[in-house]
Design an enzyme around this catalytic site. Structure first.
Site, PDB file in Angstrom:
ATOM      1  CG  ASP A 167     -22.612 -37.353  24.311  1.00  0.00           C
ATOM      2  OD1 ASP A 167     -22.766 -37.300  23.076  1.00  0.00           O
ATOM      3  OD2 ASP A 167     -22.658 -36.347  25.047  1.00  0.00           O
ATOM      4  CD  GLU A 200     -24.821 -41.394  15.606  1.00  0.00           C
ATOM      5  OE1 GLU A 200     -25.829 -40.706  15.319  1.00  0.00           O
ATOM      6  OE2 GLU A 200     -23.974 -41.773  14.766  1.00  0.00           O
ATOM      7  CD1 TRP A 201     -24.723 -35.341  19.482  1.00  0.00           C
ATOM      8  CD2 TRP A 201     -22.714 -35.756  18.583  1.00  0.00           C
ATOM      9  NE1 TRP A 201     -23.803 -35.396  20.509  1.00  0.00           N
ATOM     10  CE2 TRP A 201     -22.575 -35.654  19.981  1.00  0.00           C
ATOM     11  CE3 TRP A 201     -21.593 -36.015  17.789  1.00  0.00           C
ATOM     12  CZ2 TRP A 201     -21.336 -35.815  20.616  1.00  0.00           C
ATOM     13  CZ3 TRP A 201     -20.366 -36.168  18.425  1.00  0.00           C
ATOM     14  CH2 TRP A 201     -20.247 -36.068  19.816  1.00  0.00           C
ATOM     15  N   GLY A 202     -26.826 -37.974  15.141  1.00  0.00           N
ATOM     16  CA  GLY A 202     -27.279 -38.253  13.777  1.00  0.00           C
ATOM     17  C   GLY A 202     -26.142 -38.439  12.798  1.00  0.00           C
ATOM     18  CG  ASP A 222     -25.330 -30.582  21.965  1.00  0.00           C
ATOM     19  OD1 ASP A 222     -25.528 -31.737  21.532  1.00  0.00           O
ATOM     20  OD2 ASP A 222     -24.545 -30.323  22.893  1.00  0.00           O
TER      21      ASP A 222
END
Ligand code: GLA
Length: 420
Positions: A167, A200-202, A222
């Site tokens: 993460d 890393e959520w893009g 998320d």
């Protein structure tokens, strides 16, 4: 003897070559030739990973009992047989680091330790995943791997870990590409094949640099347990199934065997989605060649949930070995038609009704040639006839010779596998 430095090159004044041969150490001082391997383990996740993860349903409430029960349920429910393999513990399994820096699981929640848990899971023919973070702390405030990457990778290997979700919380001053290259080098060095899930959520376009670094990368923030909504948490937002779907635009060209776009884990069976929405969620993740990581309580799922999660025809679309992600070919109001080229000249075609009202479809296959915008595949029903296998009714439903007439219920899908 004289060595003159001009720009980047040493000028050889006669003795330099000899000097290099005699005093090898000096050559090191002048230019380290140690090569670090910053590439992921090859040969893993050649189709999108399938498994289960604790976060969506249990958040920080994880324990070895829960994880063992979930492994039992994965086998008993038929999920394993359908292709699910990974049992992934998300955030909050961690205890503290010891005086030498080694990470240990929370001793109350995991009293038998991680090695014993991995053995239990492996004995069932399943694989174990854990979670860490590139920063100083995980998103849940547990110890992160920053500064401990090689040590943690060795620890995971000694436990028998097969999958790492990594993460991006608390990463002040770090750059994503470099940080993920460090952990992939550490995993490689530790010597155990581990799937690396970049999370890393893009933020920093992982699709642009992730192909040789990880096996999948989150493309968005998320997921939220709703079909069509955005949940505002103040400093961050999470996204419903349709919002996540729309954020995949433009990314399919980056995906392929061993390196997948990850639109986050499934919310199927978590109580908020209707049966039709569950079907749509599952189908769209298969069309996207997304990882299929269930996020529900496998011990108590309803027969309806199990039927969605174990639908073999949808899973066959997901797991197609050609590994080409699907694309949205048509969008008219709330009705979309998605196409995914499959191996052996087959196609998956999904009519997605996003509306709260039924949608009527009259589709003339032969008048609608479709061209894959990124990879060039062509679906031309005027030139090649295809039979239509409805993957949800599990019945043949005519062929592309006829016009398709159908009514799609609100927020549901009509999905065919086309065979020449
Ligand atoms: C982030 C990730 C989630 C989950 C949580 C755990 O939000 O994106 O998938 O792992 O952290 O804290």
């Amino acid at each position: 003897m004289k060595l003159l430095r001009t720009g980047k090159k040493w000028k050889n004044t006669g003795m330099a070559l000899l000097l290099g041969m005699v005093t090898g150490n000096m050559a090191y001082a002048q230019g380290n030739n140690y090569v670090q391997d910053y590439t992921k383990y090859p040969g893993l996740a050649l189709t999108p990973p399938m498994g289960w993860n604790s976060w969506n349903k249990f958040a920080c409430n994880v324990s070895e009992d829960l994880i063992k029960q979930m492994a039992d349920a994965m086998v008993a429910s038929g999920m394993k047989e359908a292709g699910y393999t990974y049992i992934n513990i998300d955030d909050c399994w961690h205890g503290d680091r010891d005086s030498l820096g080694f990470i240990h699981p929370d001793a109350k929640r995991f009293p038998s330790g991680m090695k014993a848990l991995a053995d239990y899971i492996h004995a069932k023919g399943l694989k174990l995943g854990v979670y860490s973070d590139a920063g100083s702390q995980t998103c849940g405030g547990r110890p992160g791997s920053r500064g401990y990457e090689f040590q943690d990778a060795l620890t995971y290997a000694s436990w028998g870990v097969d999958y790492l979700k990594y993460d991006w919380c608390n990463t002040e001053g770090l750059k994503a590409e470099g940080a993920y290259k460090t952990i992939t080098a550490a995993l490689k060095r530790a010597g155990r094949p581990v799937v690396l899930s970049i999370c890393e959520w893009g933020n920093d376009q992982p699709w642009a640099w992730g192909q040789n670094v990880g096996h999948l990368w989150r493309t968005t923030g998320d997921i939220y347990n709703c079909f069509d909504c955005i949940e505002d948490h103040g400093t961050w937002k999470s996204f419903g199934v349709m919002q996540i779907l729309d954020k995949q635009e433009g990314l399919r060209k980056y995906a392929g065997p061993g390196h997948w776009n990850d639109p986050d884990m499934l919310e199927i069976g978590n109580g908020a989605l209707t049966p039709g929405e569950d079907r749509a969620h599952f189908t769209m993740w298969a069309m996207l060649a997304a990882p299929l990581i269930a996020g529900n309580d496998l011990r108590s799922m309803s027969a309806a949930t199990r039927e969605v999660l174990t639908n073999k025809a949808v899973i066959a679309i997901s797991q197609d070995t050609m590994g080409v992600q699907g694309f949205r070919g048509v969008k008219k109001d709330s009705l979309e038609i998605w196409f995914r080229p499959l191996s052996k000249g087959e196609w998956a075609v999904c009519f997605l009704n996003r509306s709260k009202l039924p949608a009527t479809v009259d589709y003339h296959w032969k008048q609608r040639p479709v061209k894959d915008p990124d990879f060039g595949y062509e679906l031309n029903a005027a030139a090649t006839g295809y039979t239509l296998y409805n993957v949800w009714t599990k019945k043949l439903q005519g062929s592309t010779a006829q016009t398709l007439h159908a009514v799609i219920p609100p927020r549901d899908v009509l999905v065919f596998r086309l065979q020449p």
